[in-house]
Design an enzyme around this catalytic site. Structure first.
Site, mmCIF file in Angstrom:
data_model
loop_
_atom_site.group_PDB
_atom_site.id
_atom_site.type_symbol
_atom_site.label_atom_id
_atom_site.label_comp_id
_atom_site.label_asym_id
_atom_site.label_seq_id
_atom_site.Cartn_x
_atom_site.Cartn_y
_atom_site.Cartn_z
ATOM 1 N N TYR A 48 21.782 -9.532 -15.079
ATOM 2 C CA TYR A 48 22.754 -8.721 -14.124
ATOM 3 C C TYR A 48 23.145 -6.876 -14.107
ATOM 4 O O TYR A 48 22.891 -6.240 -13.495
ATOM 5 C CB TYR A 48 23.001 -9.856 -14.052
ATOM 6 C CG TYR A 48 23.839 -9.764 -12.376
ATOM 7 C CD1 TYR A 48 23.783 -10.474 -11.103
ATOM 8 C CD2 TYR A 48 25.088 -8.699 -11.370
ATOM 9 C CE1 TYR A 48 24.003 -10.328 -9.938
ATOM 10 C CE2 TYR A 48 25.386 -8.184 -10.692
ATOM 11 C CZ TYR A 48 25.256 -9.256 -9.730
ATOM 12 O OH TYR A 48 25.352 -8.859 -8.309
ATOM 13 N N PHE A 102 8.821 8.717 9.951
ATOM 14 C CA PHE A 102 8.306 7.008 10.002
ATOM 15 C C PHE A 102 8.654 6.325 10.333
ATOM 16 O O PHE A 102 10.350 6.775 10.811
ATOM 17 C CB PHE A 102 7.736 7.341 8.709
ATOM 18 C CG PHE A 102 7.546 6.612 8.477
ATOM 19 C CD1 PHE A 102 5.824 5.748 7.833
ATOM 20 C CD2 PHE A 102 8.059 4.901 7.579
ATOM 21 C CE1 PHE A 102 5.625 5.206 8.120
ATOM 22 C CE2 PHE A 102 7.518 3.735 7.630
ATOM 23 C CZ PHE A 102 5.903 3.515 7.700
ATOM 24 N N THR A 103 7.993 4.807 10.769
ATOM 25 C CA THR A 103 8.767 4.458 12.291
ATOM 26 C C THR A 103 10.531 3.940 11.658
ATOM 27 O O THR A 103 11.404 4.084 12.101
ATOM 28 C CB THR A 103 8.499 3.237 11.923
ATOM 29 O OG1 THR A 103 7.504 2.647 10.874
ATOM 30 C CG2 THR A 103 6.821 3.432 13.056
ATOM 31 N N ASP A 157 11.553 12.643 1.426
ATOM 32 C CA ASP A 157 10.462 10.740 1.249
ATOM 33 C C ASP A 157 9.363 10.866 0.577
ATOM 34 O O ASP A 157 7.845 11.801 0.636
ATOM 35 C CB ASP A 157 10.171 11.113 2.796
ATOM 36 C CG ASP A 157 9.721 9.429 2.869
ATOM 37 O OD1 ASP A 157 9.448 8.849 1.443
ATOM 38 O OD2 ASP A 157 9.750 9.128 3.447
ATOM 39 N N LYS A 213 4.380 2.180 -2.404
ATOM 40 C CA LYS A 213 3.382 3.322 -2.416
ATOM 41 C C LYS A 213 3.100 3.896 -3.707
ATOM 42 O O LYS A 213 2.345 3.689 -4.581
ATOM 43 C CB LYS A 213 3.602 3.767 -1.573
ATOM 44 C CG LYS A 213 3.224 3.599 -0.787
ATOM 45 C CD LYS A 213 4.308 3.621 0.991
ATOM 46 C CE LYS A 213 4.447 2.660 1.956
ATOM 47 N NZ LYS A 213 4.912 3.031 3.212
ATOM 48 N N ARG A 218 -3.250 1.916 15.636
ATOM 49 C CA ARG A 218 -2.366 2.924 15.573
ATOM 50 C C ARG A 218 -2.811 3.497 16.778
ATOM 51 O O ARG A 218 -2.611 4.776 16.798
ATOM 52 C CB ARG A 218 -2.434 4.038 13.959
ATOM 53 C CG ARG A 218 -1.690 3.601 12.972
ATOM 54 C CD ARG A 218 -0.681 3.485 12.701
ATOM 55 N NE ARG A 218 0.151 2.502 13.270
ATOM 56 C CZ ARG A 218 1.626 2.096 11.970
ATOM 57 N NH1 ARG A 218 2.602 2.716 11.295
ATOM 58 N NH2 ARG A 218 2.211 1.629 12.489
ATOM 59 N N PHE A 243 2.833 -4.976 17.999
ATOM 60 C CA PHE A 243 2.313 -5.043 17.417
ATOM 61 C C PHE A 243 2.114 -5.654 15.995
ATOM 62 O O PHE A 243 0.987 -5.817 15.707
ATOM 63 C CB PHE A 243 1.813 -3.277 16.905
ATOM 64 C CG PHE A 243 2.989 -2.534 16.409
ATOM 65 C CD1 PHE A 243 4.297 -2.804 16.603
ATOM 66 C CD2 PHE A 243 2.769 -2.733 14.963
ATOM 67 C CE1 PHE A 243 5.249 -1.727 15.985
ATOM 68 C CE2 PHE A 243 4.015 -2.670 13.972
ATOM 69 C CZ PHE A 243 4.915 -2.194 14.417
#
Ligand SMILES: *Cc1c(COP(=O)(O)O)cnc(C)c1O
Length: 483
Positions: free
Chosen positions: A80, A133-134, A224, A267, A390, A456
């Site tokens: 932990y 970005f969303t 980012d 990613k 998109r 969506f």
């Protein structure tokens, strides 16, 4: 392409890896695909993976792991607190981003955005960025802030040979800072490999100019880095001043411009997780308190220790030009082959996937019948290939219930890293070409079940008219008994 030339003169991307674990694929016959697409409400998010031949929905969390990543997972230190796994991961982050002594682990990219927004964004604040970005935008607006997108105008043009379509418009950034005042700007955000404009990169030179402005006005600069590996490849390929630099040197140079770097390891790192690298102690202290609250203890932040070991090795692999060139080269190959066959695609190709321009492919399908959604359904029927809409379907309706039409109607065919071979990519190209030749057969879609939020993801639609039956009949006519 790349460093290996073919004697034949052919320009082909070459896999610099071999496959040693495989997953069997199935391709249901075309009649079955039409039935399955309708069972899934003509929404590719609702298809089952077992019914999909090529899954090009996303590049997130679906990249292939290497032998070294799998091996590293066996030595995960499952404690932990005080875990050796954490020490290895944070040391790797410090190694690739020199000058960032502090590291906070989070369970995925949007969790880092939650923490950044919670720590820094106040009501009325403005966060300038090349593009949103969303999840980034959602976290900033949740805290009462607003996003300003300052991408250069070439960034939004479907075909434009600008090599760095993700660049900031520097004069607009300066004008905005003067207009709103630096005190209302908690940070400026650079998104490497700009996701929603098709994985388009920024140049190192442009990042330097953003950083210089931030220094001049005393602003914090946040990177980012979720799609950094593709951006690194494009800088190395396209920016003359960086030709002689190694990927590690370019990364270090980018890091030297930033105050905070966060990433989704779904990613960057070929696994699943995320993290925030921080330059200053005071900033670390400010964000740290949110980690145990939202993520988990400071040495795992909601990640499995096995994934953390895989990320550590994956970050190292992200510094290897042979490895990071594979995705962009396959995508460029696909986009250029489709372009040669006359299919409208976004050019130059970016880092995330190949983007088909549904507005031009289906000019006879009006915006309110979701051309990009219709194209996604048609491509699954044509070839068992799953892409992601998109376009207007991914937008939310206006307050008064009217449609908010998207600027671009795209079908994104993402290229999971190291997953598909060239013959599979050739197959996808072939089925897209066939569909393009038969585009007059494709009609629109209408909702039968439309959720208020995130329609969506969960919404269900049906074809307008019998175009899908006609498409299946044409497939049989052209392909005989082929799957
Ligand atoms: C995917 C992505 C995120 C969010 O990461 P998750 O791990 O999916 O939460 C943030 N920024 C960019 C640029 C991304 O591509």
């Amino acid at each position: 392409m790349a460093k290996v030339k073919f004697f034949s003169g052919k320009s082909l991307p070459l896999e610099m890896h071999k496959v040693r674990i495989v997953q069997k694929l199935f391709l249901p016959p075309v009649e079955e695909r039409a039935r399955l697409m309708n069972e899934a409400g003509n929404n590719t998010f609702l298809l089952q993976n077992r019914d999909i031949f090529m899954d090009m929905l996303t590049d997130s969390g679906v990249n292939a792991m290497s032998d070294l990543q799998q091996a590293a997972m066996l030595r995960a230190d499952d404690s932990y607190a005080g875990s050796e796994t954490f020490n290895r991961m944070s040391a790797k982050v410090r190694e690739i981003f020199p000058g960032f002594p502090y590291f906070l682990p989070v369970h995925q990219g949007r969790a880092a955005e939650n923490i950044l927004a919670s720590a820094y964004v106040k009501p009325g604040d403005v966060v300038p960025m090349n593009f949103h970005f969303t999840t980034t935008k959602a976290h900033i607006t949740r805290m009462g802030g607003r996003v300003e997108e300052l991408i250069i105008k070439e960034g939004l043009e479907p075909v434009n040979d600008c090599p760095f379509k993700g660049n900031f418009d520097i004069p607009r950034l300066e004008a905005l800072i003067q207009e709103v005042g630096p005190e209302h700007i908690p940070f400026v955000r650079i998104e490497a490999g700009t996701n929603l404009v098709g994985g388009q990169p920024l140049s190192l030179e442009n990042m330097r100019a953003v950083s210089a402005l931030c220094k001049q006005y005393g602003l914090r600069l946040v990177l980012d880095a979720s799609l950094l590996q593709d951006n690194l490849y494009f800088i190395k390929q396209r920016e003359a001043a960086c030709k002689e630099m190694t990927i590690r040197e370019i990364t270090a140079e980018i890091a030297s411009l930033m105050d905070i770097i966060y990433f989704s390891a779904r990613k960057l790192g070929f696994a699943r997780g995320g993290g925030i690298a921080i330059r200053e102690k005071a900033e670390e202290l400010h964000m740290k308190e949110f980690i145990p609250l939202y993520e988990g203890f400071l040495t795992y932040g909601g990640m499995s220790v096995r994934e953390m070991e895989a990320i550590t090795v994956g970050l190292d692999e992200s510094m290897d030009e042979d490895i990071i060139s594979q995705g962009p080269q396959f995508i460029a190959y696909m986009a250029e082959e489709l372009h040669k066959r006359g299919v409208p695609v976004i050019l130059p190709a970016g880092g995330l996937g190949c983007h088909l321009n549904a507005t031009e492919i289906l000019p006879h399908v009006p915006h309110e019948q979701y051309p990009a959604g219709a194209l996604a359904a048609a491509l699954y029927i044509a070839g068992g290939v799953r892409g992601m809409e998109r376009g207007t379907l991914s937008e939310q309706r206006n307050e008064d219930g009217s449609e908010r039409f998207a600027e671009l109607e795209l079908l994104r065919l993402a290229m999971p890293r190291r997953v598909y071979t060239l013959s599979q990519v050739e197959y996808a190209i072939d089925r897209v070409e066939w569909l393009y030749k038969n585009r007059h057969l494709v009609g629109g879609l209408k909702f039968v079940d439309e959720p208020k939020v995130l329609r969506f993801f969960f919404g269900r639609l049906e074809p307008i008219g019998d175009w899908q039956e006609k498409l299946v009949a044409k497939f049989r006519e052209d392909f005989g008994d082929s799957l």
